[in-house]
Scaffold this motif. Sequence first.
Motif, short mmCIF file in Angstrom:
data_model
loop_
_atom_site.label_atom_id
_atom_site.label_comp_id
_atom_site.label_asym_id
_atom_site.label_seq_id
_atom_site.Cartn_x
_atom_site.Cartn_y
_atom_site.Cartn_z
N ILE A 57 0.95 -1.19 -0.02
CA ILE A 57 -0.04 0.08 0.14
C ILE A 57 0.68 1.39 0.28
O ILE A 57 0.46 2.39 -0.19
N ASP A 64 2.95 7.99 -8.19
CA ASP A 64 1.65 7.49 -7.37
C ASP A 64 1.63 8.12 -6.11
O ASP A 64 0.30 7.65 -5.36
N TYR A 218 -3.01 16.37 5.16
CA TYR A 218 -3.47 15.98 3.99
C TYR A 218 -5.06 16.48 4.00
O TYR A 218 -5.55 16.58 4.76
N ILE A 226 -6.21 8.48 -1.32
CA ILE A 226 -5.50 7.65 -1.02
C ILE A 226 -6.11 6.24 -0.57
O ILE A 226 -5.77 5.36 -0.67
N1 ADE Z 1 -0.63 5.89 1.11
C1 ADE Z 1 0.03 6.17 2.03
N2 ADE Z 1 0.50 7.27 1.97
C2 ADE Z 1 -0.09 7.65 0.68
C3 ADE Z 1 0.26 8.63 -0.50
N3 ADE Z 1 0.66 9.83 -0.08
N4 ADE Z 1 -0.20 8.65 -1.69
C4 ADE Z 1 -0.72 7.24 -2.10
N5 ADE Z 1 -0.71 6.41 -1.45
C5 ADE Z 1 -0.37 6.33 0.01
#
Ligand code: ADE
Length: 393
Positions: A57, A64, A218, A226
């Motif tokens: 993950i 990505d 975030y 995410i």
């Molecule tokens: N999983 C954990 N953090 C992430 C991120 N910043 N972007 C994508 N997948 C994630």
Amino acid sequence: MAIISSKQPEPQKPGNQKPDDQAAKKIPSSQPQTGQKNQLLESSARADEVSRNEDGIRPQSLDDYIGQKALKEVLQIAIQAAQSRNEPLDHLLLYGPPGLGKTTMALILAQEMKVDCKITTAPALERPRDIAGLLVNAKAGDILFIDEIHRLSRVTEEILYPAMEDARLDITIGKGQSARTRSIPLQPFTLVGATTKVGALTSPLRDRFGLIQRLRFYELDELTNIILRTATVLKTDVEESGAMEIARRARGTPRIANRLLKRVRDYVQVKASGPITEQIAGEALELFNVDPCGLDWTDRRLLSVMIENFNGGPVGLDTMAAATGEDAQTIEEVYEPYLLQIGYLQRTPRGRIATPAAWKHLGYEVPERPTLVTQADIKNPDTNNGTDQLSLM
Ligand code: ADE
């Protein structure tokens, strides 16, 4: 790329004084290079955390990686510039609350630069030989990731200065009058340091990082994306509104978002069926004691103790720790950043204050606030750190 993670130092064995690689070990890759995982499963929390990426993950590339737009732009430029000069990346310090992706970013940098990444944590680098082993074994351009870098011992920090600046390891051989210093050339490497407390770094160490970057909490849409991405990796069916409900309760933190997603997935499997909907996500997270703002039992207790025992504050950190039985450092580094971010807590020179928004959220009636004055305020308004007993005037 090989990922090498660390363990806590073991007691030193007699007769084994050579710099070695005790603080980070490598195990053979069980997956092809495309999987980019060559992991060491050891007992430290750090290693556990890395190994938990077994389900894939963690994003593997900057493309990505969702969120942290400004940071990604800075790093993209640094990577391109370093690659075109055929040089290692500049040393990088990442700071910000836990769970925002500092380790993930270091691993991605290693992928992008096509180098190995050694992962360790400052408390595992107690003895000079721990850091010496890592430095001597690093290949040109490799990334050395040190978590909790503000906790480095003085001796380790001093070994890092010439290593970072001149790719040189200065070691002292012998003791007392016969002690001599020898310099060993190192391959140029990149140090990526991570900390939740950038202010606790010494300035000589901080000044040796070419890039100092903050990770921020975030946004809701970023966390939703995410969660949708992680759900795909986990082969879990989630509606967008379900992902958003989880994101709302994830405290702006991907690590929490992914953890909550897994709990909701369990709930659906046992108590419901079909995709994760907004309603199911809400029900499940209510059951797990995560409220609609993402506050858990400890957050609510911290705030309610401030409100009930200290009339909302100001109250000093140590007093809070004593009153709640929580560790002061955990309160400061894990709980407070998000409470500050959402405006439920304020830090003042006299201590922490629960804001009216926090009173309302927890169902308390916001009082006409009395003026709070301490004896120390009266004597010296500048030096009071908020730990004094309060008197109401
Ligand atoms: N999983 C954990 N953090 C992430 C991120 N910043 N972007 C994508 N997948 C994630």
